[in-house]
Design a protein around this motif. Structure first.
Motif, PDB file in Angstrom:
ATOM      1  N   THR A   1       0.842  -1.213   0.000  1.00  0.00           N
ATOM      2  CA  THR A   1       0.000   0.000   0.000  1.00  0.00           C
ATOM      3  C   THR A   1       0.872   1.255   0.000  1.00  0.00           C
ATOM      4  O   THR A   1       0.600   2.226  -0.734  1.00  0.00           O
ATOM      5  N   GLU A   2       1.933   1.252   0.807  1.00  0.00           N
ATOM      6  CA  GLU A   2       2.824   2.396   0.878  1.00  0.00           C
ATOM      7  C   GLU A   2       3.525   2.637  -0.446  1.00  0.00           C
ATOM      8  O   GLU A   2       3.670   3.786  -0.898  1.00  0.00           O
ATOM      9  N   TRP A   3       3.925   1.568  -1.117  1.00  0.00           N
ATOM     10  CA  TRP A   3       4.614   1.721  -2.415  1.00  0.00           C
ATOM     11  C   TRP A   3       3.662   2.299  -3.457  1.00  0.00           C
ATOM     12  O   TRP A   3       4.040   3.171  -4.254  1.00  0.00           O
ATOM     13  N   GLN A   4       2.409   1.817  -3.450  1.00  0.00           N
ATOM     14  CA  GLN A   4       1.435   2.334  -4.394  1.00  0.00           C
ATOM     15  C   GLN A   4       1.182   3.831  -4.151  1.00  0.00           C
ATOM     16  O   GLN A   4       1.051   4.625  -5.094  1.00  0.00           O
ATOM     17  N   ARG A   5       1.125   4.232  -2.884  1.00  0.00           N
ATOM     18  CA  ARG A   5       0.906   5.649  -2.550  1.00  0.00           C
ATOM     19  C   ARG A   5       2.074   6.504  -3.012  1.00  0.00           C
ATOM     20  O   ARG A   5       1.892   7.576  -3.599  1.00  0.00           O
ATOM     21  N   GLN A   6       3.298   6.034  -2.744  1.00  0.00           N
ATOM     22  CA  GLN A   6       4.480   6.771  -3.162  1.00  0.00           C
ATOM     23  C   GLN A   6       4.565   6.841  -4.685  1.00  0.00           C
ATOM     24  O   GLN A   6       5.022   7.856  -5.241  1.00  0.00           O
ATOM     25  N   ASN A   7       4.087   5.786  -5.339  1.00  0.00           N
ATOM     26  CA  ASN A   7       4.123   5.765  -6.799  1.00  0.00           C
ATOM     27  C   ASN A   7       3.179   6.830  -7.366  1.00  0.00           C
ATOM     28  O   ASN A   7       3.508   7.544  -8.354  1.00  0.00           O
ATOM     29  N   GLU A   8       1.993   6.971  -6.766  1.00  0.00           N
ATOM     30  CA  GLU A   8       1.045   7.987  -7.204  1.00  0.00           C
ATOM     31  C   GLU A   8       1.576   9.399  -6.957  1.00  0.00           C
ATOM     32  O   GLU A   8       1.450  10.308  -7.799  1.00  0.00           O
ATOM     33  N   LEU A   9       2.179   9.623  -5.775  1.00  0.00           N
ATOM     34  CA  LEU A   9       2.736  10.932  -5.445  1.00  0.00           C
ATOM     35  C   LEU A   9       3.885  11.303  -6.375  1.00  0.00           C
ATOM     36  O   LEU A   9       4.045  12.476  -6.758  1.00  0.00           O
TER      37      LEU A   9
ATOM     38  N   ALA B   1       4.194  10.285  -9.446  1.00  0.00           N
ATOM     39  CA  ALA B   1       3.616  10.621 -10.753  1.00  0.00           C
ATOM     40  C   ALA B   1       3.075  12.045 -10.780  1.00  0.00           C
ATOM     41  O   ALA B   1       3.105  12.722 -11.820  1.00  0.00           O
ATOM     42  N   ARG B   2       2.617  12.544  -9.639  1.00  0.00           N
ATOM     43  CA  ARG B   2       2.104  13.917  -9.550  1.00  0.00           C
ATOM     44  C   ARG B   2       3.229  14.937  -9.333  1.00  0.00           C
ATOM     45  O   ARG B   2       2.991  16.153  -9.316  1.00  0.00           O
ATOM     46  N   GLY B   3       4.424  14.434  -9.070  1.00  0.00           N
ATOM     47  CA  GLY B   3       5.550  15.323  -8.823  1.00  0.00           C
ATOM     48  C   GLY B   3       5.581  15.859  -7.435  1.00  0.00           C
ATOM     49  O   GLY B   3       6.286  16.848  -7.153  1.00  0.00           O
ATOM     50  N   MET B   4       4.895  15.165  -6.540  1.00  0.00           N
ATOM     51  CA  MET B   4       4.803  15.663  -5.170  1.00  0.00           C
ATOM     52  C   MET B   4       5.937  15.134  -4.291  1.00  0.00           C
ATOM     53  O   MET B   4       6.217  15.707  -3.235  1.00  0.00           O
ATOM     54  N   VAL B   5       6.549  14.001  -4.658  1.00  0.00           N
ATOM     55  CA  VAL B   5       7.693  13.459  -3.902  1.00  0.00           C
ATOM     56  C   VAL B   5       8.786  13.095  -4.890  1.00  0.00           C
ATOM     57  O   VAL B   5       8.541  12.942  -6.106  1.00  0.00           O
ATOM     58  N   SER B   6       9.954  12.952  -4.371  1.00  0.00           N
ATOM     59  CA  SER B   6      11.094  12.637  -5.229  1.00  0.00           C
ATOM     60  C   SER B   6      11.119  11.141  -5.591  1.00  0.00           C
ATOM     61  O   SER B   6      10.475  10.316  -4.952  1.00  0.00           O
ATOM     62  N   LYS B   7      11.899  10.833  -6.591  1.00  0.00           N
ATOM     63  CA  LYS B   7      12.086   9.437  -7.021  1.00  0.00           C
ATOM     64  C   LYS B   7      12.737   8.606  -5.925  1.00  0.00           C
ATOM     65  O   LYS B   7      12.504   7.401  -5.802  1.00  0.00           O
TER      66      LYS B   7
END
Length: 397
Positions: free
Chosen positions: A122-130, A132-138
């Motif tokens: 679940t955490e990985w999916q959330r980070q993946n969405e963020l 994609a929006r440019g809200m968190v770094s790679k």
């Protein structure tokens, strides 16, 4: 001259006396004669044997434990699968309880690891969405993915540990089953070398406690014999045999040769010179058994080599043999057989071709005819007979 004459007279007296003594030793003894007869004969090879069970089982333990119960006695009949001995199972049961706890703990670890994987997923999916929006770094996405992989690895490790624990539990449960010793065959208990309270030992060597019980099928009684290597050519598979034993002295048991070993033993020694005698193990299967038979009992065997239904027969006491050297280098010898035949009041040396023999008679294949008269004894007299001499006084038998 007088002395010379006295010596000559004494020499003549001694010579004449010796001549009459020798002739008297032959002519003064009554001979036994027999006529050549016709009849049936069978030749047998005689030896000693030992009774044994072909089908028997020696029971031993597969774990070290004290004997708590013995449910049968020597001589008792048992069925296949019947409980015979109970070993102390307290240690095995304690180990089973311990393994059951480990299995339960493993199940808990697996559930915990699965929950962790779900959370990391679940955490990985959330980070993946963020991301994609440019809200968190790679970098944050890589950290979440690494945490998910670690959770998956931990789940796989817990599952393998659980499998090992289950396998160990199954082994302990099988070991618990082995604390009950059951009969592998239907038969009779012939030996119980262990007692209640003694410790059974899991060992293939002859240690105290390594043998628990012996079960044998009494209907599978066979005879085992050790045949000297120079006689083994006289034994064939399927050869008929007759067995007698002191346990049942008035009955003869029939059988046949069912096994001839393909190797020799060096255990036997001759009584005369203590030299090792190579022997071959032979097994005879009996057509029927007897309640008095016990494994290890000695017996007498006669193995039938051949038979003739209608042939010429003479007493064995009449048969004579000459041994002739055929090779001075090797010491090889040829044996020529003959009898002293009575012809026209004289003794004639008659050469023979012989066949089968039993304890009292000899088969004649060539050299004599039905009704011919031969001298059969006594043995001391047969040694002194000479070809062509006049027949002395005869005692016809």
């Amino acid at each position: 001259m007088k002395k010379l004459a006295i010596v000559l007279v004494l020499f003549l007296i001694v010579s004449i006396t010796t001549f009459f003594v020798k002739n008297k030793s032959i002519t003064g003894v009554k001979h036994q004669t027999n006529k050549v007869e016709q009849g049936a004969i069978s030749s047998s090879f005689y030896t000693a044997g030992t009774l044994a069970y072909r089908n028997q089982a020696r029971l031993s333990a597969e774990l070290v434990a004290k004997v708590t119960h013995i449910y049968v006695q020597e001589g008792q009949a048992v069925e296949q699968g019947q409980e015979l001995i109970k070993l102390d199972d307290s240690t095995v049961k304690a180990e089973i309880s311990q393994m059951e706890a480990q299995v339960a703990r493993g199940d808990i670890e697996i559930r915990r690891a699965k929950n962790d994987v779900e959370q990391r997923q679940t955490e990985w999916q959330r980070q993946n969405e963020l991301t994609a929006r440019g809200m968190v770094s790679k970098q944050a996405l890589d950290i979440a993915l690494n945490a998910l992989d670690n959770a998956r690895f931990q789940l796989e490790s817990n599952e393998k540990n659980a499998l090992q624990n289950v396998a160990a539990l199954l082994q302990k449960q099988k070991l618990l089953e082995k604390t009950i010793i059951r009969s592998p065959i239907q038969g009779v208990v012939i030996a119980i070398p262990i007692k209640v309270g003694e410790t059974a030992v899991a060992s293939a060597v002859s240690l105290a406690g390594s043998s628990l019980m012996t079960i044998a099928d009494p209907s599978s009684m066979v005879v085992e014999a050790q045949i000297a290597e120079f006689d083994i050519a006289r034994i064939k598979l399927g050869q008929l045999a007759a067995m007698t034993t002191r346990a049942v002295p008035n009955e003869t048991f029939k059988g046949k040769v069912t096994r001839i070993a393909r190797s020799v033993n060096n255990d036997s020694k001759t009584a005369s010179d203590n030299k090792t005698v190579r022997t071959v193990a032979v097994q005879i299967e009996l057509a029927n058994s007897h309640p008095q038979f016990v494994s290890g009992m000695s017996c007498d065997l006669s193995l039938i080599e051949g038979a003739q239904a209608k042939t010429l027969l003479i007493p064995l006491t009449a048969l004579r043999v000459d041994e002739i050297n055929t090779d001075s280098f090797s010491g090889a010898k040829r044996r020529d057989y003959y009898v002293w035949q009575v012809k026209n009041g004289r003794v004639v040396k008659q050469m023979l071709e012989i066949g089968y023999a039993d304890e009292h008679r000899q088969e004649v294949r060539k050299g004599l005819a039905l009704g011919d008269e031969i001298i059969s004894g006594p043995a001391a007299l047969l040694e002194k007979l000479r070809d062509g001499q006049a027949l002395p006084e005869v005692d016809v038998r």
